[in-house]
Write an enzyme that holds these catalytic residues in place. Structure first.
Site, short mmCIF file in Angstrom:
data_model
loop_
_atom_site.label_atom_id
_atom_site.label_comp_id
_atom_site.label_asym_id
_atom_site.label_seq_id
_atom_site.Cartn_x
_atom_site.Cartn_y
_atom_site.Cartn_z
N LYS A 144 0.86 -1.19 0.00
CA LYS A 144 0.00 0.00 0.00
C LYS A 144 0.88 1.22 0.00
O LYS A 144 1.83 1.32 0.80
CB LYS A 144 -0.89 0.01 1.27
CG LYS A 144 -1.82 1.21 1.34
CD LYS A 144 -3.08 0.97 0.55
CE LYS A 144 -3.88 2.24 0.28
NZ LYS A 144 -3.44 2.98 -0.93
N LYS A 165 5.48 1.78 -3.10
CA LYS A 165 5.42 3.12 -3.70
C LYS A 165 5.69 2.98 -5.18
O LYS A 165 6.37 2.05 -5.61
CB LYS A 165 6.50 4.02 -3.08
CG LYS A 165 6.25 5.50 -3.27
CD LYS A 165 5.36 6.03 -2.18
CE LYS A 165 4.97 7.47 -2.40
NZ LYS A 165 4.26 8.02 -1.21
N LYS A 174 5.55 3.32 8.36
CA LYS A 174 4.39 4.20 8.53
C LYS A 174 3.10 3.38 8.58
O LYS A 174 2.27 3.54 9.47
CB LYS A 174 4.33 5.18 7.35
CG LYS A 174 3.23 6.20 7.43
CD LYS A 174 2.95 6.90 6.10
CE LYS A 174 4.18 7.58 5.51
NZ LYS A 174 3.81 8.50 4.41
N ASP A 182 0.13 10.82 -4.57
CA ASP A 182 1.28 11.45 -3.90
C ASP A 182 1.55 12.71 -4.73
O ASP A 182 0.64 13.19 -5.44
CB ASP A 182 2.50 10.50 -3.86
CG ASP A 182 3.60 10.99 -2.91
OD1 ASP A 182 3.44 10.86 -1.69
OD2 ASP A 182 4.61 11.53 -3.38
P1 NDP Z 1 0.93 17.80 -4.36
O1 NDP Z 1 1.43 17.43 -5.70
O2 NDP Z 1 -0.51 17.99 -4.15
O3 NDP Z 1 1.67 19.12 -3.86
C1 NDP Z 1 3.06 19.17 -3.77
C2 NDP Z 1 3.46 20.58 -3.36
O4 NDP Z 1 4.83 20.59 -3.02
C3 NDP Z 1 3.29 21.59 -4.49
O5 NDP Z 1 3.04 22.85 -3.93
C4 NDP Z 1 4.65 21.54 -5.15
O6 NDP Z 1 4.98 22.70 -5.88
C5 NDP Z 1 5.56 21.38 -3.96
N1 NDP Z 1 6.77 20.67 -4.39
C6 NDP Z 1 6.84 19.43 -4.93
N2 NDP Z 1 8.10 19.12 -5.24
C7 NDP Z 1 8.84 20.19 -4.87
C8 NDP Z 1 10.22 20.46 -4.93
N3 NDP Z 1 11.09 19.57 -5.43
N4 NDP Z 1 10.62 21.67 -4.46
C9 NDP Z 1 9.75 22.58 -3.96
N5 NDP Z 1 8.42 22.37 -3.89
C10 NDP Z 1 7.98 21.19 -4.34
O7 NDP Z 1 1.51 16.67 -3.38
P2 NDP Z 1 1.05 16.32 -1.89
O8 NDP Z 1 0.57 17.53 -1.19
O9 NDP Z 1 0.19 15.12 -1.96
O10 NDP Z 1 2.44 15.83 -1.25
C11 NDP Z 1 3.30 16.70 -0.52
C12 NDP Z 1 4.21 15.87 0.38
O11 NDP Z 1 3.42 15.11 1.29
C13 NDP Z 1 5.09 14.84 -0.35
O12 NDP Z 1 6.31 14.71 0.37
C14 NDP Z 1 4.29 13.55 -0.21
O13 NDP Z 1 5.11 12.41 -0.31
C15 NDP Z 1 3.75 13.72 1.20
N6 NDP Z 1 2.58 12.93 1.58
C16 NDP Z 1 1.44 12.97 0.84
C17 NDP Z 1 0.34 12.24 1.23
C18 NDP Z 1 -0.96 12.32 0.51
O14 NDP Z 1 -1.91 11.71 0.97
N7 NDP Z 1 -1.08 13.05 -0.58
C19 NDP Z 1 0.39 11.35 2.39
C20 NDP Z 1 1.62 11.44 3.13
C21 NDP Z 1 2.67 12.20 2.70
P3 NDP Z 1 4.89 22.71 -7.48
O15 NDP Z 1 3.43 22.79 -7.77
O16 NDP Z 1 5.67 23.88 -7.90
O17 NDP Z 1 5.50 21.42 -7.93
O1 2IT Z 2 3.14 8.94 1.48
C1 2IT Z 2 1.99 8.53 1.70
O2 2IT Z 2 1.68 7.99 2.77
C2 2IT Z 2 0.99 8.71 0.64
N1 2IT Z 2 1.28 9.31 -0.37
C3 2IT Z 2 -0.39 8.13 0.80
C4 2IT Z 2 -0.41 6.68 0.43
C5 2IT Z 2 -1.76 6.02 0.39
O3 2IT Z 2 -1.79 4.83 0.04
O4 2IT Z 2 -2.78 6.65 0.71
#
Ligand code: NDP
Ligand code: 2IT
Length: 447
Positions: A90, A126, A114, A166
């Site tokens: 997952k 992943k 996690k 993600d």
């Molecule tokens: P999104 O794609 O929705 O948003 C990502 C954000 O981070 C955007 O604002 C993006 O800017 C910025 N960003 C991405 N890469 C970079 C970079 N290299 N440098 C600077 N800014 C960057 O992704 P999420 O919000 O889903 O994910 C954000 C973080 O949270 C990640 O680390 C992800 O692994 C983690 N995460 C996400 C989960 C989920 O459920 N979605 C669960 C747990 C963790 P830009 O638009 O300019 O690229």
């Molecule tokens: O990093 C993370 O935990 C996620 N991007 C969410 C993964 C999921 O299966 O909901």
């Protein structure tokens, strides 16, 4: 450091020295485990560490697709099926030009611990692609997703591997991916989470990572008799996690003052309120614009091109929600100098090892992402449960379960940290609690 840990780490570094993010994640987790391995020889006897640092399976495939000019583009697709000891693989899919095997191995490895912490039966995986959704039309994104799933569908399934979103993969992409899975397989399976409500999604899944992180921060503050009310917060990113982090901070009386994207940061000293957040959600989710436009719309805010939020303003709280290694040692020092008392990670591994050293020396509250951002995957687990019983729970029911899970993760991490002699150390606690459950399942299941 325990000799067994040192040997496995040395070996890993010699074999794949270029997988920097993966080595960083492995070193952090394994270092925490020294004390557990010192006290019990069964892990070494069963070669648990050697098995945990190698994915059970890696799938690497080509993704050819046609752009709007009719030209053929080719990307790489990946799925890293890391560990299935406690449940089907997952974890999310990331579409970003920086994606490579080392990054996905770091993310898959973190996901194993996690998911173990969530209290739900999920293994870790992943996947993703070096495809860049930025600037692509809906048509191009759909073509890409169709081609990606045309290969991936044969490797996943509700009891095998359940991907989700993600970075770069949100509701739109999950829709296209699910449609193509269904066409390929002729089966309506619970094979992706983060689906829309009308076709099998769960209420609160979009909000879950951000909300969960704020719930975790609340728990940490409560150990000091403190609360979120009235505290100023720096949040990075402006995507899914950042948006709902800001929403929950506002609801609980804190004052978020920053957002960012890969071009720069806005600081709004008046605070980002619900109306301003609605503007950001429309800007990012519908118009797919840049955060710079916030400062054009709200004159009290200032835009810093090429900058991250850390140290740009005084704040008690930092909730990094963009990407890995976005807070380095100097950024961490700037946070502390500006009054930061808590770092709770929404992103995966946003703090470098140097930054973590700074937090530890300053004795601030610090939660590693594998504990504090686990609400997202936990609610994915709740989406799978609802799909399995073919019922949908209410918003209140799911939020309550999410809140309960975040409290359990907090307690389990804190208890494990204390049991192994490092009270208050959430890094050790999360790594140890996550590890022990997976390791004992691996031992019980043989090899
Ligand atoms: P999104 O794609 O929705 O948003 C990502 C954000 O981070 C955007 O604002 C993006 O800017 C910025 N960003 C991405 N890469 C970079 C970079 N290299 N440098 C600077 N800014 C960057 O992704 P999420 O919000 O889903 O994910 C954000 C973080 O949270 C990640 O680390 C992800 O692994 C983690 N995460 C996400 C989960 C989920 O459920 N979605 C669960 C747990 C963790 P830009 O638009 O300019 O690229
Ligand atoms: O990093 C993370 O935990 C996620 N991007 C969410 C993964 C999921 O299966 O909901």
């Amino acid at each position: 450091m325990n000799k067994y840990v040192a040997r496995v780490l040395e070996d890993l570094k010699a074999k794949q020295p270029w997988e920097k993010e993966f080595l960083q994640a492995a070193e952090e987790v394994l270092s925490s485990l020294s004390v557990v391995l010192d006290s019990d020889s069964k892990y070494e006897k069963n070669k648990i560490l050697e098995r945990m640092v190698v994915p059970e399976r890696v799938i690497l495939f080509q993704v050819p697709w046609a752009d709007d000019k009719g030209e053929i583009q080719v990307n790489q697709g990946y799925r890293v099926q890391f560990n299935s000891a406690i449940g089907p693989y997952k974890g999310g899919l990331r579409f970003h030009p920086s994606v490579n095997l080392g990054i996905l191995k770091f993310l898959g490895f973190e996901q194993v611990f996690k998911n173990s912490l969530t209290t739900l039966p999920m293994g870790g995986g992943k996947g993703g692609s070096n495809f860049d959704p930025k600037g692509k039309s809906d048509n191009e994104v759909r073509n890409f997703c169709n081609s990606f799933m045309r290969e991936l569908y044969r490797h996943i399934g509700p009891n095998t591997d359940v991907p989700a979103g993600d970075i770069g993969v949100g509701g739109r992409e999950i829709g296209y991916l699910f449609g193509q899975y269904k066409r390929c397989k002729n089966s309506y399976d619970s094979v992706l989470t983060g689906k829309a409500l009308e076709w099998g999604g769960s209420l609160i899944r979009p909000e879950a990572t951000g909300y969960g992180n704020v719930y975790f921060a609340q728990e940490m503050l409560a150990t000091k008799g403190d609360s979120l009310a009235g505290k100023t917060a720096l949040v990075s990113g402006s995507g899914n996690v950042a948006q709902y982090t800001v929403e929950k901070l506002i609801q609980l009386g804190a004052k978020p003052i920053s957002l960012s994207d890969s071009n720069g940061t806005i600081i709004d000293p008046d605070g980002i309120d619900a109306e301003k957040l609605a503007f950001v959600m429309d800007l990012k989710n519908n118009k797919r614009g840049r955060i710079k436009e916030y400062a054009g719309k709200y004159s009290g805010a200032k835009y810093y091109e090429g900058k991250r939020p850390w140290g740009l303003a005084k704040a008690e709280l930092a909730l990094p929600s963009a990407t890995q290694n976005e807070i380095d040692g100097d950024n961490a020092k700037a946070l502390i100098e500006n009054g930061c008392i808590l770092v709770s990670e929404g992103a995966n591994m946003p703090s470098t090892p140097e930054a973590i050293e700074v937090y530890k020396a300053a004795k601030i509250l610090y939660a590693p992402g594998k504990a504090s951002n686990a609400g997202g995957v936990a609610t994915s687990g709740l989406e799978m449960s609802q799909n399995a019983i073919r019922l949908s729970w209410t918003r209140e029911e799911v939020d309550q379960k999410l809140h309960g899970i975040m409290r359990s993760i907090h307690k389990n991490a804190l208890d494990a940290a204390a049991e192994y002699g490092t009270p208050g150390d959430y890094v050790n606690g999360a790594n140890i609690a996550g590890f022990k459950k997976v390791a004992s399942a691996m031992i019980a299941q043989g090899f």
